[in-house]
Design an enzyme around this catalytic site. Structure first.
Site, PDB file in Angstrom:
ATOM      1  N   TYR A 122      -4.565   1.647 -12.522  1.00  0.00           N
ATOM      2  CA  TYR A 122      -3.689   2.653 -11.930  1.00  0.00           C
ATOM      3  C   TYR A 122      -3.524   3.889 -12.806  1.00  0.00           C
ATOM      4  CZ  TYR A 122      -2.411  -1.448  -9.143  1.00  0.00           C
ATOM      5  OH  TYR A 122      -2.436  -2.575  -8.363  1.00  0.00           O
ATOM      6  N   SER A 155       0.040  -4.146  -0.666  1.00  0.00           N
ATOM      7  CA  SER A 155      -0.070  -3.348   0.567  1.00  0.00           C
ATOM      8  C   SER A 155       0.661  -4.029   1.722  1.00  0.00           C
ATOM      9  CB  SER A 155      -1.535  -3.112   0.942  1.00  0.00           C
ATOM     10  OG  SER A 155      -2.182  -2.321  -0.026  1.00  0.00           O
ATOM     11  N   PRO A 156       1.892  -4.503   1.498  1.00  0.00           N
ATOM     12  CA  PRO A 156       2.612  -5.212   2.561  1.00  0.00           C
ATOM     13  C   PRO A 156       3.019  -4.313   3.718  1.00  0.00           C
ATOM     14  CG  PRO A 156       4.097  -4.776   0.748  1.00  0.00           C
ATOM     15  CD  PRO A 156       2.721  -4.384   0.271  1.00  0.00           C
ATOM     16  N   GLY A 176       0.845  -2.095   4.952  1.00  0.00           N
ATOM     17  CA  GLY A 176      -0.408  -1.594   5.514  1.00  0.00           C
ATOM     18  C   GLY A 176      -0.782  -0.228   4.987  1.00  0.00           C
TER      19      GLY A 176
END
Length: 328
Positions: free
Chosen positions: A57, A206-207, A209
């Site tokens: 990151y 990525s809960p 989306g």
């Protein structure tokens, strides 16, 4: 906020965590340091105790880990910090090459300890499986780091059942992190059953989306080139319209409950099991508080069925282009 236990090695965290990737990469221009720190601290005030970063990151510069370290410094002993090794930072495009050689794992770990400004990393994940390094060597290296007091718990990301078992046999795995949401449910076939058999916790990344499961969605063409949504398959013409129609159904359900679409999506994940802790990311302090509040939402059996009917097979479109597709 309620706490959840991940794995059987003593890892306990808030039911909702916080993912920091978007603060420095993937979603256009990153946050300012001041805004990012304010957002992380707002999440902590809302009860979040689980903060997720990675070498990747920061693009190899440590910028994301340094940001997290500064933000949590006032309450370091109250939170769990997770970071990751496993990408080759010299391969272009960034994120397409892996490297989990034991020497490299140790280098990344020492860098992460320094960037975060901590004496021990709470959770150390292998970010992606390296097909050229036996999983036993990866797990064995992390086992040594745990024995040396530099790491507390071992995690894997995007690993498949075979690699999960091989790693767990050498050093108990406390948590597996993989994409999972009402949009992406492949893990339900064999990964979730495997981690549950072995007593490993599950952290969906990525809960939301990648933002599609919120109330702010635009076509791919309206995002800048340095925002992954400009090329993400789910945002492309055809898939975009089908996904938007499904999310509209979720939005209507959320409205009947007086919550946001994002909160509905997070509550759905929490309802899939007490061993699940999603890590939504945001650059907004307001949204961080909103996400944390999803831990207090209870969905009925009827709500869960309505969500399944809206997205019976998950979202439309692949989750990564081929060069970036995890090979666990």
């Amino acid at each position: 906020m309620q706490q959840r236990t991940l794995g059987t090695q003593g890892l306990k965290v808030s039911a909702i965590g916080f993912g920091t990737m978007g603060m420095t990469m993937a979603y256009g221009e990153g946050s300012s340091e001041a805004d990012a720190i304010a957002t992380i601290r707002a999440a902590r005030e809302a009860g979040v105790t689980f903060f997720d970063t990675a070498e990747l990151y920061g693009g190899g510069t440590g910028s994301n880990e340094q940001l997290v370290g500064k933000a949590v410094k006032p309450f370091r002993d109250e939170v769990v910090i997770a970071t990751k090794f496993g990408f080759d930072m010299e391969v272009e495009p960034l994120g397409s090459g892996v490297d989990s050689r034991p020497k490299r794992i140790r280098e990344v770990t020492e860098n992460s300890l320094r960037y975060l400004g901590v004496d021990v990393i709470d959770v150390l994940y292998q970010h992606r499986v390296d097909p050229d390094v036996p999983m036993e060597d990866v797990a064995g290296t992390v086992k040594e780091l745990i024995e040396e007091g530099k790491v507390r718990w071992f995690g894997l990301s995007e690993a498949g059942p075979e690699n999960i078992r091989r790693a767990h046999a050498v050093q108990p795995v406390s948590v597996l992190q993989t994409e999972y949401s009402v949009f992406e449910r492949q893990v339900e076939a064999d990964v979730l059953p495997t981690v549950r058999e072995l007593g490993i916790g599950f952290v969906p990344y990525s809960p939301l989306g990648r933002g599609f499961l919120t109330d702010d969605v635009r076509p791919a063409a309206e995002y800048p080139a340095n925002d992954m949504r400009s090329w993400d398959d789910r945002w492309q013409p055809g898939n975009y319209e089908r996904n938007l129609a499904a999310v509209e159904q979720l939005k209507q359900l959320a409205a009947t409950k007086g919550i946001t679409t994002g909160q509905l999506a997070l509550a759905w994940l929490l309802a899939q099991g007490d061993d699940i802790v999603p890590i939504p990311g945001t650059r907004s302090a307001k949204r961080a508080v909103e996400n944390a509040a999803a831990a207090d939402i209870t969905l009925t059996a009827s709500d869960l069925e309505t969500i399944r009917e809206a997205l019976p097979q998950g979202g439309y479109g692949s989750r990564y282009p081929e060069p970036f597709m995890p090979k666990g």
